[in-house]
Design a protein around this motif. Structure first.
Motif, PDB file in Angstrom:
ATOM      1  N   GLY A  74      37.450  35.473  43.796  1.00  0.00           N
ATOM      2  CA  GLY A  74      38.513  36.368  44.233  1.00  0.00           C
ATOM      3  C   GLY A  74      38.882  37.362  43.134  1.00  0.00           C
ATOM      4  N   CYS A  75      39.575  38.428  43.549  1.00  0.00           N
ATOM      5  CA  CYS A  75      40.079  39.400  42.563  1.00  0.00           C
ATOM      6  C   CYS A  75      41.561  39.612  42.834  1.00  0.00           C
TER       7      CYS A  75
ATOM      8  N   PRO B 125      41.167  33.836  38.742  1.00  0.00           N
ATOM      9  CA  PRO B 125      40.323  34.860  39.385  1.00  0.00           C
ATOM     10  C   PRO B 125      39.980  36.007  38.429  1.00  0.00           C
ATOM     11  N   VAL B 126      39.109  36.886  38.902  1.00  0.00           N
ATOM     12  CA  VAL B 126      39.031  38.221  38.302  1.00  0.00           C
ATOM     13  C   VAL B 126      40.402  38.839  38.556  1.00  0.00           C
ATOM     14  N   PHE B 127      40.917  39.650  37.640  1.00  0.00           N
ATOM     15  CA  PHE B 127      42.233  40.239  37.878  1.00  0.00           C
ATOM     16  C   PHE B 127      42.238  41.706  37.468  1.00  0.00           C
ATOM     17  N   ALA B 128      43.182  42.431  38.041  1.00  0.00           N
ATOM     18  CA  ALA B 128      43.289  43.855  37.699  1.00  0.00           C
ATOM     19  C   ALA B 128      44.738  44.295  37.828  1.00  0.00           C
ATOM     20  N   TYR B 129      45.162  45.053  36.838  1.00  0.00           N
ATOM     21  CA  TYR B 129      46.453  45.759  36.936  1.00  0.00           C
ATOM     22  C   TYR B 129      46.067  47.223  36.766  1.00  0.00           C
ATOM     23  N   THR B 130      45.513  47.776  37.829  1.00  0.00           N
ATOM     24  CA  THR B 130      44.851  49.084  37.767  1.00  0.00           C
ATOM     25  C   THR B 130      45.825  50.195  37.391  1.00  0.00           C
ATOM     26  N   ASP B 131      47.095  50.071  37.796  1.00  0.00           N
ATOM     27  CA  ASP B 131      48.087  51.120  37.479  1.00  0.00           C
ATOM     28  C   ASP B 131      48.196  51.342  35.976  1.00  0.00           C
TER      29      ASP B 131
END
Ligand SMILES: Cc1cc2nc3c(=O)[nH]c(=O)nc-3n(C[C@H](O)[C@H](O)[C@H](O)COP(=O)(O)OP(=O)(O)OC[C@H]3O[C@@H](n4cnc5c(N)ncnc54)[C@H](O)[C@@H]3O)c2cc1C
Length: 388
Positions: free
Chosen positions: A95-96, A256-262
């Motif tokens: 999951g991401c 999980p894979v994670f992202a805080y793209t902002d």
């Protein structure tokens, strides 16, 4: 120019042996026999110029543009087929998680996590939304206020992928030429002549997947079009090594894979038990000035959102990812015929997100090169859009 060397005519030559070149050769080999890949450095091994040389690459469908989300999903199906065909694990399905914290991005509704959740929920890709309390139960490693999990996400294993692909391509008798310099390329009525520092080759079709080398390579083509408007940027990358008592919490089974793209952050769980490292990267998001934000590096993010890793040993990543993000001026891929040429195709400008799309890109480039059409509607990626 006269030469005494024998001209070997190929059905297809591909310049650039990164993941896009390998995938193009892979799908093209279903259609024609004589395929050669020309690579300036090395293929599949350490190559500081190749964006494809890495240990992990995120795979997700959580894009803000439904078109990209759909393409990413299509590409996933191809990755799954490849896994099945070659009985290998290419794709770790953990999951991401897209995250947001009020003190960092107070307007939740405009965050990437919220917006991408809406897009992929409307497409029925089944994301799951978490409140702070729910997150504390499921992923207590994070100190954030909300999250949305792209359940179709995870990470790819480029080392296994390139090893497998190289074996398959060799079995299919595709010629791989490494450490070669392209001197000139000329399209003639009956084919394309490529002069290298070692040889002179001719081919019916040429595909260019030269990554960061693309614009320079284009200058070697007779009657070349102008360069593509691509800017290159290298993210900050760090490994964090959780101690033995913590490491389990950072394995893909629990993290999980994670992202805080902002704020320009993404990361991967411990991808190899022996190495035992969590990978975290920071890039300056498009259109945002670095000093306008609270998070300006990986360390800021870890202190704010992953406190368990704050005091563990860490180091800059030097064994992979020494390559560059490629952002196109209008933030779209460049994929199709090279303007002014009938038999030269190009694939570049993957906006730092191309790896996951590679089998689809390879399939499309092989269709365009060898069938003069593709079943995918890729008008918006047309290389000709910059010459109008
Ligand atoms: C740090 C980083 C992290 C990333 N993370 C992700 C991620 O998590 N998920 C994701 O999906 N994508 C990610 N990407 C993007 C992804 O890695 C790239 O989009 C993808 O690998 C591009 O593949 P390519 O084959 O086009 O280019 P490359 O892998 O760069 O290959 C191009 C090849 O062409 C060769 N070449 C160049 N010039 C010439 C020439 N004149 N003659 C012959 N050969 C030449 C180069 O040596 C190279 O081998 C990331 C990129 C970077 C830089």
């Amino acid at each position: 120019m006269k030469t005494n060397k024998k001209i070997q005519t190929q059905d297809l030559i591909i310049i650039g042996g990164g993941i896009m070149g390998l995938m193009t050769a892979y799908y093209a080999s279903d259609l024609v026999n004589n395929i050669t890949i020309l690579e300036k450095k090395t293929i599949g091994k350490e190559n500081t110029e190749a964006a494809s040389f890495s240990y992990t690459r995120s795979i997700r469908v959580d894009y803000l543009e439904p078109f990209y989300a759909n393409l990413a999903y299509e590409a996933q199906q191809l990755w799954l087929d490849l896994e099945k065909n070659y009985k290998k694990t290419f794709f770790v399905k953990c999951g991401c998680l897209n995250i947001a914290k009020k003190t960092i991005t107070p307007d939740f509704f405009s965050t990437y996590a919220q917006r991408s959740y809406k897009v992929i929920s409307d497409l029925n890709y089944g994301p799951v939304s978490f409140s702070k309390q729910q997150l504390n139960l499921r992923f207590p490693q994070f100190d954030v206020d909300m999250g949305s999990l792209d359940t179709k996400g995870g990470f790819l294993l480029p080392q296994t992928i390139s090893k497998t692909l190289l074996k398959v391509l060799q079995k299919k008798k595709i010629t791989l030429v490494e450490n070669i310099d392209i001197v000139s390329v000329e399209e003639k009525t009956d084919g394309i002549i490529i002069t290298t520092n070692k040889d002179k080759l001719s081919t019916k079709k040429l595909v260019i997947t030269a990554g960061k080398g693309t614009n320079e390579l284009i200058t070697k083509i007779k009657n070349n079009p102008p360069p593509f408007p691509i800017v290159y940027d290298r993210p900050q990358r760090k490994y964090y090594y959780p101690p033995e008592k913590l490491v389990k919490q950072f394995l893909p089974e629990y993290f999980p894979v994670f992202a805080y793209t902002d704020v320009g952050i993404y990361g991967h769980p411990v991808f190899d038990k022996k190495k035992g490292a969590v990978k975290i990267a920071y890039f300056v998001p498009v259109g945002i000035k670095k000093d306008e934000k609270k998070i300006t590096c990986v360390e800021d993010f870890v202190a704010e959102c992953l406190p368990l890793l704050k005091d563990v040993p860490s180091e800059e990543i030097t064994d992979a990812d020494n390559c560059w993000y490629d952002t196109v001026s209008d933030d779209d891929f460049i994929l199709g015929s090279l303007p002014k040429f009938n038999n030269i195709l190009i694939g570049t400008g993957w906006r730092g997100t191309g790896y996951k799309f590679a089998p689809l890109v390879g399939k499309i480039l092989s269709q365009l090169a060898l069938q003069n059409r593709t079943i995918y509607d890729i008008k918006q990626f047309s290389p000709a859009r910059f010459t109008k």
